[in-house]
Scaffold this active site. Sequence first.
Site, mmCIF file in Angstrom:
data_model
loop_
_atom_site.group_PDB
_atom_site.id
_atom_site.type_symbol
_atom_site.label_atom_id
_atom_site.label_comp_id
_atom_site.label_asym_id
_atom_site.label_seq_id
_atom_site.Cartn_x
_atom_site.Cartn_y
_atom_site.Cartn_z
ATOM 1 C CG HIS A 148 6.867 3.402 8.107
ATOM 2 N ND1 HIS A 148 8.222 3.657 8.191
ATOM 3 C CD2 HIS A 148 6.672 2.704 6.971
ATOM 4 C CE1 HIS A 148 8.819 3.127 7.131
ATOM 5 N NE2 HIS A 148 7.911 2.548 6.378
ATOM 6 C CG HIS A 192 12.983 -3.020 8.149
ATOM 7 N ND1 HIS A 192 13.273 -1.958 8.953
ATOM 8 C CD2 HIS A 192 12.620 -2.480 6.963
ATOM 9 C CE1 HIS A 192 13.116 -0.829 8.288
ATOM 10 N NE2 HIS A 192 12.724 -1.129 7.073
#
Length: 447
Positions: A148, A192
């Site tokens: 991930h 992110h």
Amino acid sequence: MQWHSFFLAAFLAVSVGGQSSATDSTTATSLRTPTYVAPPTGSYASYTGQVTADTSARSSTSSCSGSSCPSSPTGSQNATGTGSSSSTTNTLLLQGSNTPVPTGMNTTTNMTASSTSSSAVPTNTQPCNNYPEFCSKRYMNVTEVCAHNSAFTTPNNAARNQDVVILGQLNDGIRMIQGETQYVNDTIYSCHTSCDLLNAGTLEAELTTVRRWVAAHPYDVITILLVNTDRVDVNKYTAPIMDAGLGPYLYEPPKIPMHRDDWPTYGEMILSGKRVVVFMDYNANQTEVPYVLDQFSQMWETPFSPTDINFPCDQQRPPGLNAEQQDLVPYLANHNLNVEINLGSFDLLIPNFAQIGVVNANNDSTGSLLNMANDCTAMWGRPPAWLLVDFYDVGDGSVFEVAAKMNNVTYSRPCCGQTTSVSAASGLLKPSLSLVAGALGLLFALQ
Ligand SMILES: *[C@@H]1O[C@H](CO)[C@@H](O)[C@H](O)[C@H]1NC(C)=O
Ligand SMILES: *[C@@H]1O[C@H](CO)[C@@H](O)[C@H](O)[C@H]1NC(C)=O
Ligand SMILES: *[C@@H]1O[C@H](CO)[C@@H](O)[C@H](O)[C@H]1NC(C)=O
Ligand SMILES: *[C@@H]1O[C@H](CO)[C@@H](O)[C@H](O)[C@H]1NC(C)=O
Ligand SMILES: *[C@@H]1O[C@H](CO)[C@@H](O)[C@H](O)[C@H]1NC(C)=O
Ligand SMILES: *[C@@H]1O[C@H](CO)[C@@H](O)[C@H](O)[C@H]1NC(C)=O
Ligand SMILES: *[C@@H]1O[C@H](CO)[C@@H](O)[C@H](O)[C@H]1NC(C)=O
Ligand SMILES: *[C@@H]1O[C@H](CO)[C@@H](O)[C@H](O)[C@H]1NC(C)=O
């Protein structure tokens, strides 16, 4: 930089160094932790049948010329008959190890049994994605592990999801590279939540690493799942993919959408050289860019970024599939446990470090990867095609052991991160949630 980014950077800087401990989860209960977080939304492609893909654009998009073309193994994925050794010598055969093959195979097959009898059964010893058994299995009929947010490995950053960089992930056996991307300054970056929080560099740089690895590993099939956070046009992604040199490896499907049984075998993909499959969650358009595949018409997912350690196997995205549609395509199991942090204008999900050992475990603990994989297999009649995990290295290969169980093979590889340079102290750098919570308390006090 907006104020929250500034404070976020400050708290991320101070929130490292603590060892994970059981008390972290107690502290975390003061944070908002709903059972599910709202999944991302966007428009979903839906098809009432399949169409044949227009292949006319292919040669212009993913061809190569002359010496720039990578070489692929030549051989046969399905060699039939009992051919004599002379007619089959030098045939590279890629199929499952228990399948009878003609005599006369060399390096990649076992010659020992082949010399005297045409009924002898030599075996393929060339692994495809690390196992000879996978050569004759269809892509999507194998359970593989996905790292991930593969690119988010910045040491000391609480928003990172992995310890080991992409090169090490691939060496260790990760076969799906996945993660959030953002469109900033006319460039696609791996960021992110915000590029101020964690910027892992350009997508092109990331994909260049993948392409180098792919070029050096001719018997591996790699999947890349792009998260198009800003929902930008798919054409913004063609330059980073092509400039990274992936063009000659890109798989372009013959049908839209592909169902489980439509996919070629690993052996076929390896022999054709088209062994990089790219998916995108939102805004793919396979008519326009045939090598960026629409994710949700060709795979579905269990709940997104779960905060519930029971990891339910329900089908979540795309919404509203009926049983028949669920059965047609493979599925991805989200097995990354999160805590959600609310910073006023901005919700942030970060990995639940305190639980990662249990979450990645190949045992019967509540929340373990093995439990989820078994539960989902029982619920859906087949295992997930992908197990998406954070910090795949925690557990020393336990996540690959779980995948091996799903695939009925034996895992016996070294793991993890041994074959590339990673921070020697990575295990000590895991942020402590109590420190995160402490920093948050400070933040709110400052408001
Ligand atoms: C191999 O090819 C032959 C002839 O095309 C076909 O009949 C057979 O089913 C194939 N076997 C496998 C295992 O795909
Ligand atoms: C088979 O063996 C010959 C001689 O050792 C070698 O030149 C050839 O490359 C081998 N073929 C394959 C497919 O490995
Ligand atoms: C080849 O086959 C023989 C006899 O079945 C077996 O003993 C040997 O381990 C095999 N070698 C390889 C490399 O698979
Ligand atoms: C692969 O196919 C076999 C045989 O149909 C099935 O038992 C297995 O569950 C499938 N695995 C996956 C990951 O789809
Ligand atoms: C985008 O450009 C601005 C202005 O030059 C710069 O401050 C910012 O850091 C850039 N963003 C990224 C992700 O490079
Ligand atoms: C996909 O691209 C084609 C060709 O450019 C265009 O006609 C079509 O409208 C696009 N589809 C979507 C859903 O944007
Ligand atoms: C499962 O493994 C995890 C991580 O090693 C460990 O913390 C947990 O106690 C184990 N549970 C069982 C039931 O063995
Ligand atoms: C698992 O593999 C073993 C050994 O190759 C084989 O005997 C068995 O039939 C396989 N089981 C399944 C469910 O495929």
